[in-house]
Design an enzyme around this catalytic site. Structure first.
Site, PDB file in Angstrom:
ATOM      1  N   LEU A   1       0.811  -1.212   0.000  1.00  0.00           N
ATOM      2  CA  LEU A   1       0.000   0.000   0.000  1.00  0.00           C
ATOM      3  C   LEU A   1       0.845   1.263   0.000  1.00  0.00           C
ATOM      4  O   LEU A   1       0.446   2.271  -0.594  1.00  0.00           O
ATOM      5  CB  LEU A   1      -0.963  -0.014   1.189  1.00  0.00           C
ATOM      6  CG  LEU A   1      -1.912  -1.211   1.219  1.00  0.00           C
ATOM      7  CD1 LEU A   1      -2.940  -1.057   2.319  1.00  0.00           C
ATOM      8  CD2 LEU A   1      -2.602  -1.414  -0.130  1.00  0.00           C
ATOM      9  N   ASP A   2       1.995   1.249   0.645  1.00  0.00           N
ATOM     10  CA  ASP A   2       2.897   2.393   0.527  1.00  0.00           C
ATOM     11  C   ASP A   2       3.285   2.613  -0.932  1.00  0.00           C
ATOM     12  O   ASP A   2       3.315   3.745  -1.427  1.00  0.00           O
ATOM     13  CB  ASP A   2       4.158   2.178   1.364  1.00  0.00           C
ATOM     14  CG  ASP A   2       3.995   2.618   2.807  1.00  0.00           C
ATOM     15  OD1 ASP A   2       3.124   3.465   3.067  1.00  0.00           O
ATOM     16  OD2 ASP A   2       4.731   2.121   3.666  1.00  0.00           O
TER      17      ASP A   2
END
Length: 595
Positions: free
Chosen positions: A454-455
């Site tokens: 997700l980063d």
């Protein structure tokens, strides 16, 4: 030259039309995002093919085309599974298990889709500024390498990791069977939490470093005593210990739970900063080379860790001049091991080529300097904690007063869309949104991937949002605030699974999905279409080369799984994809080409 005054526009692609063709796996996300940005799909049938195709036209503009490819034609990389295998994605995702594992979500094609939309937006922006870009080509193999570029850089560094990668990691399990993630950035809070649960002191001490470095290494080989500790306590006791020590815990939510609460929001929001009279825009810069569609634009980035720095890195790859705001003494992550020529290889993967300005945002005089820089910039991008920008007088309205045409970009965690959300970090958002379930096939227990899904995807969406904001500014004459989030990244990645869950269907991929097959000296990954047939072959006593020959002879697609992350730099399947920078650190080629 007469200043340009743009015409009002609600969305950056209003009045444009598009057609798509080729594999839906490569084009579905592109279609969704172009529609969200205002473009209208044309009901024109397109012939099937191995290559994705997008044609964007209308509003009197010269059409722009996109081509989307898995890899160069004629090779073994023909779909999601084989690209994950060759580029190291399976190796990193499998580190916590000690064997390569495929992501059950379509990670590579999701990243490729976002990058394709970025390329189209950059091409339109270049044309609006006097350029001549007519086509963008995006490669899924290059997109995949970009998503693991930090891990590739660390593997090619000249010194060892601070924590040697080895199997192990969260989630934890309580005595009543609740699987959960925990998060803290403070070693004191970490120790206090485990002491409250009566964990052994030596396990607490030796567990902190691998826990702290799990974002970097893709694994967390901390003592098994910590897992035994949580299994001795019910989840209610775990939550009490967390509440009294400043640690966040989050049980792993299911895809069905996330689908039931999903609000259908887009992965980013574009908000005009000034609804009044449009501001004259600067004259267009001289036409830049097609490969640098953002040449002449300046991006100020005040980012930490991955999400905002990666977004700014992508804008730099597109030709923008990126000025990084760092604290006095410089970014402490510059020295994070392993290093190349004294600079962190991981830091270089996200920040090479950026200029740096040191500013103490706690100091009023330095904040005034930052406002002066913003007055001459096109983009201000940050991922500070929620509310911090407003507290400092550096929020969108504050900077709009010094630069009404600014694109103000915030890449955050939750986008204020969930009540009582835990800390907005990658693994906690994975836990809360069902990513831990979607990333693994049905015969594996849910667990967030320690590859920072997700980063990375949040950084890609942040860059996409900035490009959309720049194009909207070009068309409207107004500054724009753009917001993206890890929550938006989670919903983007799991969108197909969420749709299945909402329809009452099984949301997870079937048992054994994208699980590589063992050979006598390594691993092979079959293409998804022939995976069941490939699994019926006994390959365990064959060399990898012989196993591939057998599968290919039966008409089954497959490729060797990369397990050594230094291999892609000289892998004939990925020619020219990785080079070395001035520090000697591996660097991944840009995922698009323009013409």
């Amino acid at each position: 030259m007469t200043p340009r005054v743009a015409t009002p526009a609600a969305r950056p692609l209003d009045a444009l039309r598009f057609t798509t063709g080729g594999p839906p796996q490569l084009t579905a996300l592109v279609t969704d995002h172009l529609r969200l940005l205002g473009a209208r799909p044309e009901p024109v049938p397109a012939p099937p093919g191995a290559e994705g195709r997008v044609h964007l036209s209308g509003d009197g503009a010269t059409p722009v085309d996109a081509r989307i490819r898995w890899a160069p034609p004629g090779g073994e990389l023909v779909d999601e599974a084989t690209v994950q295998a060759a580029t190291g994605v399976m190796a990193v995702h499998g580190r916590r298990h000690g064997t390569p594992r495929g992501l059950a979500v379509d990670w590579v094609s999701t990243a490729t889709g976002v990058l394709t939309v970025q390329g189209l937006l950059a091409a339109l922006l270049a044309r609006a500024r006097g350029g001549t870009v007519e086509r963008v080509t995006t490669r899924a193999d290059h997109a995949a390498l970009l998503t693991v570029s930090q891990y590739l850089a660390a593997a090619g560094a000249t010194e060892a990791e601070a924590v040697e990668p080895a199997p192990g990691g969260p989630p934890f399990t309580s005595a009543d069977g609740v699987r959960f993630e925990l998060e803290t950035l403070d070693p004191g809070d970490w120790a206090a939490f485990w002491r409250a649960l009566d964990a052994p002191a030596d396990a607490i001490r030796t567990g902190w470093l691998p826990f702290q470095f799990r974002y970097a290494t893709g694994c967390a080989p901390f003592p098994s005593a910590l897992h035994r500790t949580t299994r001795a306590h019910g989840f209610a006791a775990v939550r009490r210990a967390a509440a009294t020590t400043g640690v966040d815990v989050c049980r792993l939510h299911t895809l069905a739970e996330r689908a039931a609460e999903h609000d259908g929001a887009a992965p980013w929001a574009l908000t005009p900063l000034d609804a009044g009279r449009p501001h004259p825009l600067a004259p267009p810069a001289p036409a830049a080379a097609p490969e640098r569609p953002l040449a002449g634009l300046t991006v100020l980035e005040a980012g930490r860790r991955i999400q905002a720095p990666l977004a700014a890195h992508l804008l730099g790859l597109l030709g923008a001049d990126v000025v990084r705001i760092e604290p006095p003494g410089g970014d402490p992550l510059r020295g994070m091991p392993p290093t190349c020529a004294g600079t962190s290889a991981r830091w270089l993967a996200l920040n090479r080529g950026k200029r740096a300005v040191r500013i103490d945002i706690k100091d009023p005089a330095d904040r005034a300097r930052l406002r002066e820089l913003a007055a001459g910039a096109d983009v201000f991008l940050h991922n500070w904690a929620p509310g911090k920008a407003a507290q400092l007088g550096l929020d969108a309205p504050d900077l709009a007063r010094v630069n009404p045409a600014l694109v103000y970009a915030y890449t955050g965690g939750w986008a204020d869309r969930l009540a009582d959300a835990p800390m907005g970090t990658d693994f906690m958002v994975q836990a809360r949104t069902g990513v831990g379930e979607a990333a693994r096939p049905a015969d594996e227990p849910p667990a967030p991937s320690l590859l920072t899904l997700l980063d990375v995807l949040g950084g890609l969406l942040g860059a996409e949002a900035v490009l959309a904001g720049l194009l909207l500014r070009e068309r409207s004459g107004h500054g724009v605030r753009v917001d993206s989030s890890l929550l938006g990244a989670a919903d983007t990645l799991t969108a197909p699974a969420l749709r299945r869950a909402a329809a009452g269907e099984a949301p997870r991929s079937p048992a054994g999905f994208r699980r590589p097959l063992r050979t006598a000296d390594g691993w092979v990954a079959p293409a998804d279409a022939g995976a069941a047939a490939a699994a019926r072959h006994d390959l365990g006593r064959l060399t990898t080369e012989a196993a591939l020959a057998r599968l290919h002879a039966h008409g089954l697609g497959a490729t060797r799984v990369t397990t050594d992350l230094t291999d892609p730099a000289h892998d004939p399947r990925l020619p020219g994809a990785i080079s070395r920078d001035a520090h000697g650190a591996p660097t991944v080629v840009a995922p698009w080409s323009f013409a």
